[in-house]
Design a protein around this motif. Structure first.
Motif, PDB file in Angstrom:
ATOM      1  N   SER A   1       0.820  -1.207  -0.023  1.00 44.22           N
ATOM      2  CA  SER A   1       0.014   0.091   0.023  1.00 44.22           C
ATOM      3  C   SER A   1       0.817   1.319   0.102  1.00 44.22           C
ATOM      4  N   ALA A   2       0.373   2.493  -0.495  1.00 42.82           N
ATOM      5  CA  ALA A   2       1.057   3.561  -0.625  1.00 42.82           C
ATOM      6  C   ALA A   2       1.406   4.076   0.836  1.00 42.82           C
ATOM      7  N   SER A   3       2.486   4.700   1.177  1.00 45.87           N
ATOM      8  CA  SER A   3       2.674   5.085   2.548  1.00 45.87           C
ATOM      9  C   SER A   3       1.877   6.346   2.940  1.00 45.87           C
ATOM     10  N   LEU A   4       2.070   6.629   4.212  1.00 43.56           N
ATOM     11  CA  LEU A   4       1.168   7.888   4.796  1.00 43.56           C
ATOM     12  C   LEU A   4       1.691   8.952   4.095  1.00 43.56           C
ATOM     13  N   PRO A   5       0.633  10.095   3.942  1.00 43.35           N
ATOM     14  CA  PRO A   5       1.033  11.341   3.493  1.00 43.35           C
ATOM     15  C   PRO A   5       1.882  11.977   4.234  1.00 43.35           C
ATOM     16  N   PRO A   6       3.019  12.629   3.875  1.00 47.82           N
ATOM     17  CA  PRO A   6       4.134  13.065   4.769  1.00 47.82           C
ATOM     18  C   PRO A   6       3.349  14.231   5.709  1.00 47.82           C
ATOM     19  N   TYR A   7       2.410  14.979   5.297  1.00 49.79           N
ATOM     20  CA  TYR A   7       1.788  16.076   6.297  1.00 49.79           C
ATOM     21  C   TYR A   7       1.335  15.468   7.492  1.00 49.79           C
ATOM     22  N   LEU A   8       0.540  14.153   7.295  1.00 49.08           N
ATOM     23  CA  LEU A   8       0.030  13.659   8.694  1.00 49.08           C
ATOM     24  C   LEU A   8       1.024  13.021   9.260  1.00 49.08           C
ATOM     25  N   ALA A   9       2.370  12.579   8.881  1.00 51.47           N
ATOM     26  CA  ALA A   9       3.406  12.061   9.852  1.00 51.47           C
ATOM     27  C   ALA A   9       4.007  13.279  10.555  1.00 51.47           C
ATOM     28  N   SER A  10       4.061  14.570   9.841  1.00 54.82           N
ATOM     29  CA  SER A  10       4.642  15.454  10.779  1.00 54.82           C
ATOM     30  C   SER A  10       3.489  16.031  11.591  1.00 54.82           C
ATOM     31  N   ALA A  11       2.068  15.920  11.383  1.00 51.39           N
ATOM     32  CA  ALA A  11       1.213  16.152  12.501  1.00 51.39           C
ATOM     33  C   ALA A  11       1.309  15.264  13.572  1.00 51.39           C
ATOM     34  N   ALA A  12       1.649  13.972  13.218  1.00 48.73           N
ATOM     35  CA  ALA A  12       1.752  12.862  14.510  1.00 48.73           C
ATOM     36  C   ALA A  12       3.078  13.626  15.258  1.00 48.73           C
ATOM     37  N   VAL A  13       4.279  13.813  14.644  1.00 48.13           N
ATOM     38  CA  VAL A  13       5.261  14.276  15.352  1.00 48.13           C
ATOM     39  C   VAL A  13       5.247  15.567  16.288  1.00 48.13           C
ATOM     40  N   SER A  14       4.245  16.406  15.662  1.00 45.50           N
ATOM     41  CA  SER A  14       4.033  17.607  16.406  1.00 45.50           C
ATOM     42  C   SER A  14       3.140  17.338  17.671  1.00 45.50           C
ATOM     43  N   ALA A  15       2.262  16.466  17.500  1.00 51.04           N
ATOM     44  CA  ALA A  15       1.161  16.210  18.297  1.00 51.04           C
ATOM     45  C   ALA A  15       2.109  15.556  19.684  1.00 51.04           C
ATOM     46  N   VAL A  16       2.956  14.542  19.318  1.00 49.88           N
ATOM     47  CA  VAL A  16       3.591  13.816  20.316  1.00 49.88           C
ATOM     48  C   VAL A  16       4.347  14.892  21.093  1.00 49.88           C
ATOM     49  N   ASN A  17       4.983  15.900  20.500  1.00 47.03           N
ATOM     50  CA  ASN A  17       5.668  16.913  21.005  1.00 47.03           C
ATOM     51  C   ASN A  17       4.844  17.921  21.958  1.00 47.03           C
ATOM     52  N   TYR A  18       3.627  18.094  21.540  1.00 48.53           N
ATOM     53  CA  TYR A  18       2.844  18.721  22.380  1.00 48.53           C
ATOM     54  C   TYR A  18       2.224  18.017  23.605  1.00 48.53           C
ATOM     55  N   LEU A  19       2.109  16.680  23.464  1.00 47.42           N
ATOM     56  CA  LEU A  19       1.923  15.947  24.559  1.00 47.42           C
ATOM     57  C   LEU A  19       2.840  15.874  25.692  1.00 47.42           C
ATOM     58  N   GLU A  20       4.088  15.896  25.193  1.00 50.14           N
ATOM     59  CA  GLU A  20       5.211  15.864  25.928  1.00 50.14           C
ATOM     60  C   GLU A  20       5.357  16.912  26.836  1.00 50.14           C
ATOM     61  N   GLU A  21       5.213  18.101  26.121  1.00 50.04           N
ATOM     62  CA  GLU A  21       5.336  19.311  26.574  1.00 50.04           C
ATOM     63  C   GLU A  21       4.180  19.791  27.627  1.00 50.04           C
TER      64      GLU A  21
END
Lengths: 485, 488
Positions: free
Chosen positions: A347-367
């Motif tokens: 299957s095609a991979s995850l669209p890159p903007y959703l992956a960067s949204a995930a990274v920002s979300a985890v950062n937000y949760l950590e902070e």
């Protein structure tokens, strides 16, 4: 009378001659010192006849294949069923259409309503930082990734996201999938093959059931969230079974069950797994980012070390407010999936903007770990307010962000139950501008748990929202369920 | 069809045999060495027993650097491939921060929507700010936005069917729809080279599955006649319904499906047809409407048309287009609609804008230009490769071109040498293709210019000579008329 006597005489004469012939010793027939008597000849003939009959093939009617004309006739006569069954009258087809983001306050049909239907647990929809990182990603990489992971579809944001999630959870590595529900139904067939044993909870949702069916292993269900039933099933499967050492064995559970809002007691499950030597596959879609002191999920909530759980999967479409899913575990577990998990390879991979949204979300949760405290307070307040709703009772766990209300007295059929609940939901939306939803069942779903109303609580809800929804529910359910209380 | 010469078959088998023998030898030594090491996890059966992962451990890991290459920019006509290195002979690969700018012949970017587009990207960013990256709920709950309804109507209009339904992932579309349409007591007849998602959906449905020879309407007719005449296995009851599943363009062969003949056969025997247009929607046809338009088939003759948005529209997700009753039935019972998060709104907006560009409704004729360019590029590239003597599969007008390699050693040789010369190609081996038929697959895009294609041809020709894959005699280059006169 005249004719009878000569006949009798003739018969007697013949018989006498035959008897004499049989009893006359054949003077010259002496074989090996044994006289050949007449009866030996008869016996020899009989044996010859028996052997001849036995050696003949039994009678089978000859096989005639169907002629072309007969096949043509059969093909002409055959009538298929229609591709889809006719729609029943009164079936609800239209769903409410949102005209703005699915935040705690959204717009339907031009009216502003309070939204309890989105699993936006941390309130990250509309968060500025996440949207900024997505915009940056869109401008750099475009929308889609245009290829599967093996053929230039791996973008550096995917690798960053995998490293970030593994780091956050404390596991060696993780693997990203491009869609939430495809995670679990690709992971299970990658590890469980024909001949393996899987023990699963009977309340797992459709994606898990599909994965279990595709894996072709032997699946045994235990009673929903009942540890005694689980222990009993494990005991039965491993007792006296010497071969059980060589086959792979798995326990599949969800952390927060979508169909009932219960939470699986992980410490008990880990104890049983170590006793009977099973591997655990834990589906954490609704508890990642919700349970635990810092949102690291069910293992942190129960204080179980993360490496005791073999495989953890989660969809990121809930607390992290993005799309896709991930699976994490030991290095062996993750590497194995990169080549044998069908939802990853084909299957095609995850669209890159959703992956960067995930990274920002985890950062937000950590902070901002305080957002978890807000969520917990909202859930507790909602439980308190809804505890005296006429006709409905709360059947989910006190910490679960999915608040599950079922009918106190069921009408007996799940279709009529669903009908009543849908009427309540429609009236609450129309009259009080609060959006709630019922649980949905597909015709392919095997889950037999009862249906109910689900409220998805978010950290972004205010106290007035919660008061509004509880008063609306109490009023409408009192009027709709007046015959059933 | 691929004609495999005898000498090539022998050498390929010999190579695989040698690799297998070496693999077994190394396994034997590994077992000896591990005999003395204590096993650390007692009582648990290993994840892979014995020969289950032999191919991965001993054959695939040797050439692991040819697959899964990360990139650091948009997958446009030229992109940045990240360099990787390995300290333990390819068992693990670590990435560096260096990148190489390469020509992209591997991404599914048929109409060039992969990178930021002048019409689409501003609209996508606007919808992102309005609707957020995700709706966090399923379509039937709170996940239907105005954009989703708009796209469903637009897709139905584009494809030529009464209505359509959207899903967030192409793979899930097939796996979750087929069980809704046919169950136990039904028959699925699928092409032998169908994609893994269709195979999974067919298996998950519980119906009986039969396979017919790739792209052969005659064999399909034989299978249909035999199955209708004999009925369900063992009970001999008549089948409840029969569905025939074919694809528009087969991604590993580059061939178009023989749609008119297959539809004729299905109509004669009252079987339903399911067409998977993952690679062909938007890429072939006069106005981009797929194989139906290219081969002159009326969309009303195909019962269910499925497609994905990943390839030609530069987004993600899939759709099903069919009659109104079927779509309503799916909306009420399909698990992917009832349980899966709805498609991300910016991705929906990207598809809406891309379809508007293709149809020319954005006010420019960029769509028609893109469609003309991809047709020209594909036909030019294919004819040039054939002239050079390569064995190229696929039909005219199809943007997917596999070049046959056969030998396992040529796979990494071709891939690494092309990368060294700044051309990124995709090589495919077992298990995606049959064992002896390894190939390199080229995907042409509308954003490739004529210079890009000439450079690609030059590099591929040189590498092809080095590696030895020009299995047919090359045509001599034509001497120009003027030079001919000069010679005289």
């Amino acid at each position: 009378m005249d004719m009878a006597l000569p006949v009798v005489n003739a018969t007697a004469a013949v018989l006498a001659r035959v008897t004499a012939a049989f009893n006359a010793p054949f003077a010259r027939a002496v074989v090996f010192g044994v006289h050949i008597d007449g009866h030996l000849v008869v016996e020899g003939l009989l044996i010859a006849v028996i052997v001849f009959q036995l050696s003949r093939k039994s009678y089978k009617p000859p096989k005639k294949p169907l002629s072309e004309k007969e096949i043509d006739e059969l093909c002409d006569e055959w009538e298929p069923e229609p591709l889809c069954p006719p729609i029943k009258d009164g079936a609800r087809i239209n769903t409410p259409m949102l005209e703005s983001a699915a935040a705690p306050h959204t717009t339907i049909d031009g009216k502003e309503i309070i939204n309890f239907a989105s699993a936006n647990y941390l309130g990250l929809i509309g968060n500025e930082k996440i949207i900024d990182s997505c915009v940056g990603s869109l401008e750099k990489y475009g929308v889609g990734s245009c290829g599967p992971r093996g053929f230039y579809g791996t973008i550096d944001v995917h690798l960053d996201c995998e490293a970030k999630i593994a780091n956050f959870l404390g596991t060696p590595d993780s693997i990203l999938y491009s869609y939430g529900i495809s995670t679990i139904f690709s992971v299970i067939p990658a590890f469980c093959k024909k001949g393996d044993i899987i023990v699963a909870d009977e309340g797992v949702h459709w994606a898990v059931q599909n994965g279990l069916h595709l894996s072709r292993s032997t699946v045994v269900y235990f009673k929903h969230n009942d540890m005694a039933s689980l222990a009993h099933t494990l005991e039965k499967l491993t007792r006296g079974n010497k071969r059980a050492e060589k086959i792979r064995r798995y326990i599949v559970v969800e952390s927060i069950y979508q169909n009932s809002g219960q939470i699986a007691p992980l410490d008990e499950i880990v104890r049983l797994k170590e006793k009977y030597r099973f591997r655990v596959i834990l589906e954490e879609s609704h508890s990642f980012g919700v349970l635990g002191q810092s949102g690291r999920g069910l293992a942190e909530h129960y204080g179980v070390p993360i490496d005791k759980i073999d495989i953890i999967t989660a969809g990121m479409g809930n607390a992290l407010a993005t799309d896709g899913g991930f699976c994490t575990g030991s290095v062996r577990v993750v590497d194995h999936q990169r080549l044998s998990s069908s939802g990853y390879v084909f299957s095609a991979s995850l669209p890159p903007y959703l992956a960067s949204a995930a990274v920002s979300a985890v950062n937000y949760l950590e902070e901002n770990p305080s957002v978890l405290a807000d969520l917990r307070n909202n859930i507790a307040l909602l439980h308190k307010e809804l505890s005296d709703t006429p006709g409905l009772e709360i059947s989910s766990h006190v910490l679960s962000p999915i608040v599950f209300l079922k009918l106190k007295k069921s009408t007996g059929s799940s279709n009529t139950d669903l009908d009543l609940l849908e009427t309540i939901a429609e009236r609450v939306l129309k009259e009080d501008s609060v959006f709630i939803v019922t649980s949905k069942r597909s015709s392919l779903d095997r889950c037999k748990l009862s249906v109910g109303i689900r409220l998805f609580v978010s950290a972004g809800h205010t106290e007035s929202d919660i008061f509004k929804v509880s008063s609306a529910l109490k009023r409408v359910s009192a009027s709709v369920l007046s015959d059933y209380i | 069809m691929v004609r495999l010469p005898y000498t090539t078959a022998l050498t390929t088998l010999f190579s695989y045999g040698l690799l297998f023998a070496f693999g077994q030898l190394r396994d034997f030594f590994r077992k000896l060495i591990d005999w003395f090491k204590a096993k650390n996890v007692k009582g648990y059966a290993p994840i892979c027993l014995g020969l289950e992962d032999f191919y991965v451990r001993r054959l695939y890991l040797r050439i692991q650097d040819c697959f899964g290459r990360p990139i650091a920019s948009a997958p446009d006509a030229w992109f940045d491939v990240v360099e990787r290195y390995s300290n333990d002979s390819n068992k693990t690969l670590k990435r560096t921060s260096n990148t190489t700018r390469c020509l992209n012949l591997g991404s599914y970017n048929y109409l060039g929507f992969a990178a930021a587009d002048e019409y689409c990207t501003p609209l996508v960013i606007e919808s992102l700010k309005k609707y957020s990256p995700s709706t966090c709920s399923v379509r039937v709950d709170g996940g239907t936005t105005k954009l989703h309804n708009e796209l469903e109507e637009l897709v139905a209009r584009f494809v030529g069917k009464p209505s359509a339904i959207l899903f967030g992932m192409g793979y899930v579309t097939n796996s979750a729809i087929i069980p809704c349409l046919v169950g136990k007591g039904g028959l699925i007849i699928s092409d032998s080279l169908n994609h893994n998602s269709i195979v999974n959906g067919a298996r998950g449905s519980g119906a009986t599955v039969r396979v017919f020879q790739h792209n052969s309407p005659a064999h399909l007719e034989e299978v249909l006649r035999e199955q209708i005449a004999f009925g369900q296995p063992r009970t001999r009851r008549p089948w409840k319904k029969i569905i025939v599943i074919v694809e528009g363009i087969y991604s590993m062969e580059g061939e178009l499906c023989k749609l008119p003949e297959i539809i004729a056969v299905c109509k004669k025997y009252k079987a339903y047809t399911y067409l998977d247009e993952a690679h062909s929607i938007g890429a072939v046809g006069q106005s981009g409407r797929g194989v139906c338009e290219l081969l002159g088939v009326d969309p009303a003759d195909v019962d269910i048309m499925m497609g994905t948005f990943t390839k030609s529209f530069g987004s993600c997700g899939g759709y099903i287009a069919a009659s109104r009753e079927i779509i309503q039935h799916l909306k009420m019972s399909c698990p992917a609609h009832l349980y899966a998060t709805s498609m991300s709104p910016p991705a929906v907006q990207q598809v809406i804008s891309a379809i508007k560009v293709i149809l020319g409704e954005d006010g420019s004729n960029r769509g028609a230009q893109k469609l003309a360019r991809i047709r020209e590029n594909s036909n030019f590239f294919r004819s040039e490769l054939k002239k050079m003597g390569f064995e190229v599969l696929g039909d005219n007008d199809s943007p997917v071109m596999p070049i046959m390699l056969y030998n396992p050693a040529k796979i990494p040789a071709f891939s690494r040498e092309c990368l060294r010369q700044k051309v990124a190609v995709v090589t495919v081996a077992f298990p995606a293709t049959p064992l002896l038929l390894a190939r390199a697959r080229i995907c042409i895009s509308a954003s490739h210019t004529r210079e890009d294609l000439m450079k690609a041809l030059d590099v591929i020709s040189r590498v092809g000579d080095l590696v030895g894959i020009k299995y047919f005699p090359a045509e001599p280059p034509k001497i120009a008329e003027a030079d001919h006169d000069k010679l005289e």
